[in-house]
Enzyme design. Structure first.
Site, PDB file in Angstrom:
ATOM      1  N   SER A 180       0.847  -1.183   0.000  1.00  0.00           N
ATOM      2  CA  SER A 180       0.000   0.000   0.000  1.00  0.00           C
ATOM      3  C   SER A 180       0.880   1.228   0.000  1.00  0.00           C
ATOM      4  O   SER A 180       2.021   1.203   0.481  1.00  0.00           O
ATOM      5  CB  SER A 180      -0.899   0.019   1.242  1.00  0.00           C
ATOM      6  OG  SER A 180      -1.560   1.259   1.384  1.00  0.00           O
ATOM      7  N   TYR A 193      -2.619  -1.507  10.096  1.00  0.00           N
ATOM      8  CA  TYR A 193      -2.590  -1.840   8.666  1.00  0.00           C
ATOM      9  C   TYR A 193      -1.329  -1.285   8.001  1.00  0.00           C
ATOM     10  O   TYR A 193      -0.625  -1.998   7.282  1.00  0.00           O
ATOM     11  CB  TYR A 193      -3.839  -1.276   8.003  1.00  0.00           C
ATOM     12  CG  TYR A 193      -3.898  -1.432   6.506  1.00  0.00           C
ATOM     13  CD1 TYR A 193      -4.336  -2.623   5.929  1.00  0.00           C
ATOM     14  CD2 TYR A 193      -3.542  -0.381   5.661  1.00  0.00           C
ATOM     15  CE1 TYR A 193      -4.404  -2.758   4.547  1.00  0.00           C
ATOM     16  CE2 TYR A 193      -3.604  -0.517   4.288  1.00  0.00           C
ATOM     17  CZ  TYR A 193      -4.034  -1.702   3.736  1.00  0.00           C
ATOM     18  OH  TYR A 193      -4.102  -1.832   2.368  1.00  0.00           O
TER      19      TYR A 193
END
Length: 287
Positions: A180, A193
């Site tokens: 990400s 995350y």
């Protein structure tokens, strides 16, 4: 180029993680009508975790249309979405295997590899894509169990599945890990995350060096904001409504826009690409 949806989004929030495709408005584009294959992955066997929806579905469709057989790993509660993905693989004339289960469970990781070998006898590509996230306002809102579960799902499964899969990979094998933009630009409301994605990126680089002598490549794809069921299932309403509006392109990406880098990294054309991160962020730079 097709016009892509922009904020504001008026889609119902979902109270179950990781969310389902059906209720989303607008529906994500996984390349169902647009992706055209050209045999770049002919007769390869690929495992895709989180292959039921979102990025995983787009990659499964693209891989099948490029000639690969696909193993789709998914949570049992996402069976409807997984069957939809499998139908697109079948329409492309390729075989599929559905493996339900939570990848943070070590037994499920073994089952994914065992089922693949039993059905196809080889593993050419592993796409570690399954992930979990929840927005939290403060450190106190992040429970220890949630922190541990996020790492077990996102990072732990990458380690376990990679370790198991490479035992069956030959020269030319490809490991592709979904990370990400948050690995480089951590979001304060996505602490767990973001940390897992940075860990995966670091792991991929080490594995690329470790397995280079065997001709097995390891790379990551770093998406920016992508319109998937995880968004209305894990984010606050205001964030969902304006999702992707703060990118230079002014919109979120669609899953179909992620397919090309995964296909390239899985193909033999990428034979000298390893240890790399490909950013698909709508113009947000990563370092």
């Amino acid at each position: 180029m097709a016009n892509r949806p922009t904020a504001p989004f008026d889609t119902p929030l979902q109270n179950r993680i990781p969310g389902q495709t059906g209720p989303m408005q607008p529906k994500p584009d996984h390349g169902e009508e647009s992706y055209k294959g050209s045999g770049r992955l002919q007769d390869k066997v690929a495992i895709i975790t989180g292959g039921d929806s979102g990025i995983g579905r787009a990659v499964a469709i693209a891989f099948a249309r490029e000639g690969a057989d696909v193993v789709i790993s998914f949570l049992p509660e996402e069976a409807e979405d997984a069957r939809e993905t499998a139908s697109w693989v079948q329409k492309a004339g390729r075989r599929f295997v559905l493996v339900p289960g939570d990848v943070k469970d070590r037994k499920v990781c073994h089952e994914i590899i065992d089922r693949t070998m039993a059905e196809f006898g080889k593993i050419d590509v592993l796409v570690n894509n399954a992930a979990f996230q929840v927005e939290r306002e403060s450190l106190d809102d992040v429970s220890e169990d949630e922190w541990d579960d996020t790492f077990a799902t996102n990072s732990g499964a990458v380690f376990r599945l990679t370790r198991l899969a490479v035992r069956h990979m030959k020269n030319g094998g490809s490991l592709i890990h979904t990370v990400s933009v948050n690995a480089d630009q951590p979001k304060p409301k996505l602490l767990a995350y973001s940390a897992t994605k940075a860990a995966i990126q670091n792991f991929s680089g080490g594995v690329a060096t470790l397995l280079g002598p065997r001709g097995i490549r390891s790379n990551t794809v770093a998406p920016g904001p992508i319109w998937t069921p995880l968004i209305p299932a894990t984010m606050a309403g205001d964030h969902v409504k304006q999702f992707g509006a703060d990118t230079p392109m002014g919109r979120p990406g669609q899953p179909a826009e992620l397919a090309a880098p995964y296909v390239m990294l899985a193909s033999d054309e990428a034979s000298y690409i390893s240890g790399a991160t490909i950013a698909v962020t709508g113009g947000v730079p990563i370092i």
